[in-house]
Every structure is written in C-alpha cells, then in structure tokens.
Design a protein around this motif. Structure first.
Motif, mmCIF file in Angstrom:
data_model
loop_
_atom_site.group_PDB
_atom_site.id
_atom_site.type_symbol
_atom_site.label_atom_id
_atom_site.label_comp_id
_atom_site.label_asym_id
_atom_site.label_seq_id
_atom_site.Cartn_x
_atom_site.Cartn_y
_atom_site.Cartn_z
ATOM 1 N N LEU A 26 -1.497 -19.260 -8.324
ATOM 2 C CA LEU A 26 -2.075 -18.495 -7.221
ATOM 3 C C LEU A 26 -2.310 -17.042 -7.629
ATOM 4 N N SER A 30 -6.051 -15.624 -7.897
ATOM 5 C CA SER A 30 -6.373 -14.517 -6.990
ATOM 6 C C SER A 30 -6.898 -13.318 -7.756
ATOM 7 N N ALA A 60 -5.918 -19.720 -2.947
ATOM 8 C CA ALA A 60 -5.062 -20.637 -2.183
ATOM 9 C C ALA A 60 -5.784 -21.952 -1.906
#
Length: 168
Positions: A26, A30, A60
């Motif tokens: 993640l 990101s 996500a």
C-alpha cells in the motif's frame, strides 16, 4: 460454514506476513501513483493533497483487488478462514437477542446458531490468545447444553448453515 482446525503458529505467521506485505504494498503503490499523478498534472501552487489522496485510494483499490484474486491461494487459507469465521460470528451477533429468545423457546435452528457461535468464538479466541472471557463462554455453553437436553436435541456446530439466520 464448517469449523476446521487451524494450526495456530502457521496462522499467526501468515497473518503477520500478510499485514506487513499489505502495508508495504500500500505504501509503495500510494507513493508511486501519487508521484506519477504529480508529474503528469503538476500544480502551480505546490499543493498536491488531492493527488496524494487519490494515490492512496487507488493503491488501496489495487491492493484489495489483488487480495481478492489471491484469496484462494494456499498461503492465505488460514487467514481467509479466520476472516470468514469472524464475518459469520458477526452475522450471528447482530441477531443475537432474537436468536437467544428463540432458543429459550426451544427453536432448534436458534440453538444451532448459538452452538456454532460458541464453538467458533472459542476457536477464534484461542487462535488470538484472547482467553480472558473463556469462562463466560463455557458458562453459556453449559446453559445451551442444558437447554438442548431439556428439549431433547443434540447440537453439532457442523449442522449450522448461515441460511438458518434468515428467520431471525
């Protein structure tokens, strides 16, 4: 859902690896997506909050999709089983008052739901080393066993099916 025995050490090791892996993936997704968006759509005032937020949301979603596709992988078997068990116990908990009331009236399906709930909770709490309320659970199990005996029923958690909850 049927209760199946789980190797506690394997479950804990795999759960920890999944948590760490998800956090790392993640973070990497990101950052990569955010940086790509900032490079492609630079902001003259230097504020990139919306691109950073979009990067986290997109990361996500990608991570969730990846986990969804990998959920049948043998490495995730115990983790997915416990996740599904928690979901099933949650469904029972949401209807617990009505289930308990029906069980006191001698409803076999309600007693089966309680039997599954108690057995599943016991397994879950042992896997998570949450043994503080085991005595309370044992008392509820004894009460349920006496109730089933009074109504001439033999309860087996394996007979439980989530469709039994539709009535409650």
């Amino acid at each position: 859902m049927k209760l199946t025995p789980i190797d506690k050490t394997r479950y804990r090791r795999h759960l920890n690896l999944v948590f760490v892996g998800c956090a790392l993936v993640l973070a990497a997704l990101s950052l990569a997506i955010s940086q790509l968006l900032i490079r492609v759509f630079p902001s003259p005032d230097g504020g990139h909050f919306h691109w950073n937020l979009l990067g986290v949301v997109a990361g996500a979603l990608i991570l969730g999709g990846g986990l969804s596709r990998l959920r049948h992988h043998p490495f995730l078997a115990e983790v997915v089983y416990v996740w599904e068990l928690k979901q099933q116990l949650n469904k029972i908990s949401r209807k617990l008052r009505r289930i308990e009331a029906a069980a006191r009236q001698g409803d076999r399906n309600a007693m089966l739901a309680l039997q599954f709930s108690y057995a599943g909770s016991r397994q879950l709490w042992q896997l998570d080393d949450n043994t503080i309320v085991m005595d309370e659970l044992a008392a509820k199990q004894v009460e349920l066993d006496q109730l089933a005996e009074r109504h001439g029923l033999v309860l087996n958690a394996d007979d439980y099916d989530q469709r039994l909850l539709e009535r409650f």
